[in-house]
Design a protein around this motif. Sequence first.
Motif, PDB file in Angstrom:
ATOM      1  N   ILE A 169     -20.918  16.476  16.953  1.00 36.32           N
ATOM      2  CA  ILE A 169     -21.597  16.859  18.198  1.00 36.32           C
ATOM      3  C   ILE A 169     -23.108  16.727  18.048  1.00 36.32           C
ATOM      4  N   LEU A 170     -23.666  17.271  16.971  1.00 34.84           N
ATOM      5  CA  LEU A 170     -25.113  17.167  16.764  1.00 34.84           C
ATOM      6  C   LEU A 170     -25.556  15.719  16.572  1.00 34.84           C
ATOM      7  N   GLY A 171     -24.748  14.937  15.890  1.00 36.75           N
ATOM      8  CA  GLY A 171     -25.085  13.530  15.680  1.00 36.75           C
ATOM      9  C   GLY A 171     -25.103  12.742  16.967  1.00 36.75           C
ATOM     10  N   VAL A 172     -24.094  12.929  17.806  1.00 37.42           N
ATOM     11  CA  VAL A 172     -24.041  12.205  19.079  1.00 37.42           C
ATOM     12  C   VAL A 172     -25.184  12.647  19.991  1.00 37.42           C
ATOM     13  N   LEU A 173     -25.477  13.936  20.024  1.00 40.28           N
ATOM     14  CA  LEU A 173     -26.598  14.404  20.847  1.00 40.28           C
ATOM     15  C   LEU A 173     -27.934  13.858  20.322  1.00 40.28           C
ATOM     16  N   GLY A 174     -28.083  13.817  19.004  1.00 35.75           N
ATOM     17  CA  GLY A 174     -29.305  13.276  18.420  1.00 35.75           C
ATOM     18  C   GLY A 174     -29.474  11.795  18.709  1.00 35.75           C
ATOM     19  N   ILE A 175     -28.401  11.035  18.573  1.00 36.65           N
ATOM     20  CA  ILE A 175     -28.454   9.609  18.872  1.00 36.65           C
ATOM     21  C   ILE A 175     -28.750   9.384  20.343  1.00 36.65           C
ATOM     22  N   ALA A 176     -28.105  10.158  21.203  1.00 32.16           N
ATOM     23  CA  ALA A 176     -28.336  10.011  22.643  1.00 32.16           C
ATOM     24  C   ALA A 176     -29.771  10.356  23.020  1.00 32.16           C
ATOM     25  N   GLY A 177     -30.352  11.332  22.351  1.00 28.48           N
ATOM     26  CA  GLY A 177     -31.730  11.714  22.650  1.00 28.48           C
ATOM     27  C   GLY A 177     -32.740  10.636  22.342  1.00 28.48           C
ATOM     28  N   VAL A 178     -32.413   9.771  21.395  1.00 26.20           N
ATOM     29  CA  VAL A 178     -33.343   8.709  21.023  1.00 26.20           C
ATOM     30  C   VAL A 178     -33.034   7.405  21.753  1.00 26.20           C
ATOM     31  N   LEU A 179     -31.768   7.060  21.873  1.00 24.30           N
ATOM     32  CA  LEU A 179     -31.419   5.731  22.374  1.00 24.30           C
ATOM     33  C   LEU A 179     -31.143   5.645  23.874  1.00 24.30           C
ATOM     34  N   LEU A 180     -30.762   6.715  24.517  1.00 24.65           N
ATOM     35  CA  LEU A 180     -30.345   6.597  25.909  1.00 24.65           C
ATOM     36  C   LEU A 180     -31.425   6.707  26.970  1.00 24.65           C
ATOM     37  N   PRO A 181     -32.508   7.445  26.767  1.00 26.08           N
ATOM     38  CA  PRO A 181     -33.489   7.544  27.859  1.00 26.08           C
ATOM     39  C   PRO A 181     -34.074   6.197  28.249  1.00 26.08           C
ATOM     40  N   ASP A 182     -34.405   6.063  29.527  1.00 24.78           N
ATOM     41  CA  ASP A 182     -35.033   4.855  30.050  1.00 24.78           C
ATOM     42  C   ASP A 182     -36.520   4.940  29.742  1.00 24.78           C
ATOM     43  N   TRP A 183     -36.929   4.392  28.587  1.00 24.43           N
ATOM     44  CA  TRP A 183     -38.303   4.541  28.146  1.00 24.43           C
ATOM     45  C   TRP A 183     -39.279   3.824  29.062  1.00 24.43           C
ATOM     46  N   ASP A 184     -38.845   2.748  29.714  1.00 24.65           N
ATOM     47  CA  ASP A 184     -39.730   2.080  30.670  1.00 24.65           C
ATOM     48  C   ASP A 184     -40.120   3.039  31.787  1.00 24.65           C
ATOM     49  N   TYR A 185     -39.195   3.881  32.163  1.00 27.78           N
ATOM     50  CA  TYR A 185     -39.450   4.853  33.224  1.00 27.78           C
ATOM     51  C   TYR A 185     -40.439   5.917  32.740  1.00 27.78           C
ATOM     52  N   PHE A 186     -40.245   6.440  31.552  1.00 32.42           N
ATOM     53  CA  PHE A 186     -41.069   7.542  31.053  1.00 32.42           C
ATOM     54  C   PHE A 186     -42.394   7.094  30.447  1.00 32.42           C
ATOM     55  N   ASN A 187     -42.537   5.818  30.115  1.00 32.97           N
ATOM     56  CA  ASN A 187     -43.782   5.330  29.530  1.00 32.97           C
ATOM     57  C   ASN A 187     -44.864   5.094  30.572  1.00 32.97           C
ATOM     58  N   ARG A 188     -44.599   5.412  31.810  1.00 36.95           N
ATOM     59  CA  ARG A 188     -45.609   5.298  32.856  1.00 36.95           C
ATOM     60  C   ARG A 188     -46.367   6.617  32.973  1.00 36.95           C
ATOM     61  N   HIS A 189     -47.444   6.586  33.735  1.00 37.24           N
ATOM     62  CA  HIS A 189     -48.180   7.822  33.995  1.00 37.24           C
ATOM     63  C   HIS A 189     -47.244   8.794  34.711  1.00 37.24           C
ATOM     64  N   PHE A 190     -47.326  10.088  34.373  1.00 38.53           N
ATOM     65  CA  PHE A 190     -46.372  11.054  34.922  1.00 38.53           C
ATOM     66  C   PHE A 190     -46.444  11.172  36.442  1.00 38.53           C
ATOM     67  N   SER A 191     -47.554  10.804  37.056  1.00 38.03           N
ATOM     68  CA  SER A 191     -47.637  10.860  38.519  1.00 38.03           C
ATOM     69  C   SER A 191     -46.757   9.799  39.174  1.00 38.03           C
ATOM     70  N   ARG A 192     -46.330   8.776  38.424  1.00 40.50           N
ATOM     71  CA  ARG A 192     -45.458   7.711  38.949  1.00 40.50           C
ATOM     72  C   ARG A 192     -43.982   8.026  38.735  1.00 40.50           C
ATOM     73  N   TRP A 193     -43.647   9.109  38.031  1.00 39.09           N
ATOM     74  CA  TRP A 193     -42.257   9.418  37.739  1.00 39.09           C
ATOM     75  C   TRP A 193     -41.392   9.642  38.977  1.00 39.09           C
ATOM     76  N   PRO A 194     -41.901  10.210  40.064  1.00 45.91           N
ATOM     77  CA  PRO A 194     -41.028  10.380  41.236  1.00 45.91           C
ATOM     78  C   PRO A 194     -40.656   9.054  41.917  1.00 45.91           C
ATOM     79  N   HIS A 195     -41.310   7.970  41.540  1.00 45.19           N
ATOM     80  CA  HIS A 195     -41.065   6.678  42.173  1.00 45.19           C
ATOM     81  C   HIS A 195     -40.293   5.773  41.217  1.00 45.19           C
ATOM     82  N   PRO A 196     -39.419   4.911  41.756  1.00 49.40           N
ATOM     83  CA  PRO A 196     -38.679   3.998  40.880  1.00 49.40           C
ATOM     84  C   PRO A 196     -39.607   3.014  40.180  1.00 49.40           C
ATOM     85  N   VAL A 197     -39.146   2.474  39.071  1.00 51.11           N
ATOM     86  CA  VAL A 197     -39.906   1.469  38.345  1.00 51.11           C
ATOM     87  C   VAL A 197     -39.847   0.166  39.146  1.00 51.11           C
TER      88      VAL A 197
END
Length: 113
Positions: A36-64
Motif C-alpha cells: 500500500i505504501l509503495g503504490v501510494l508513493g509511486i503514484a505520488g511521483v508518477l501520476l500527477p500532471d506535472w505540465d498542469y502544476f508547473n505553471r503559475h498557480f494563478s493559471r491552475w483553475p484554467h486548462p492547459v
Amino acid sequence: MATDAALKTCLLWLAAVIAVVGLSTHSALKMLLTYILGVLGIAGVLLPDWDYFNRHFSRWPHPVTARERAALLPHPHASPFLRFASSPLRVTAYAAIYGYAIYRWWGYVSDSS
C-alpha cells in the motif's frame, strides 16, 4: 511512453521489496503495508500532471492550452528528473514526506514483534 516504462520498473522493484519483506518477516500484514505504501508513493511521483502544476498557480483553475503544453515539452534527450529542478520546494517537500514515511515503515517492518 517513458512514464509507462518508469511505472512498470517501479512496480517491479516494489514487488521485489515486498518479496524480501515477506521472506524476512513472515508477516502478510507487513507485506500488505509495504504494498500500500509503495503504490501510494509511486503514484505520488508518477501520476500527477506535472505540465498542469508547473505553471503559475494563478493559471491552475484554467486548462492547459496547446501553446503551454508545447512550451513545456522536454528536450528528447533530457533527463526525466529535470522536472524537479524547477521547484526546490517540491523536492524538499517530497524528501521530507517520503523520508518520514520510509523511516516509519522501516521501524514497523524491522520490529520483531
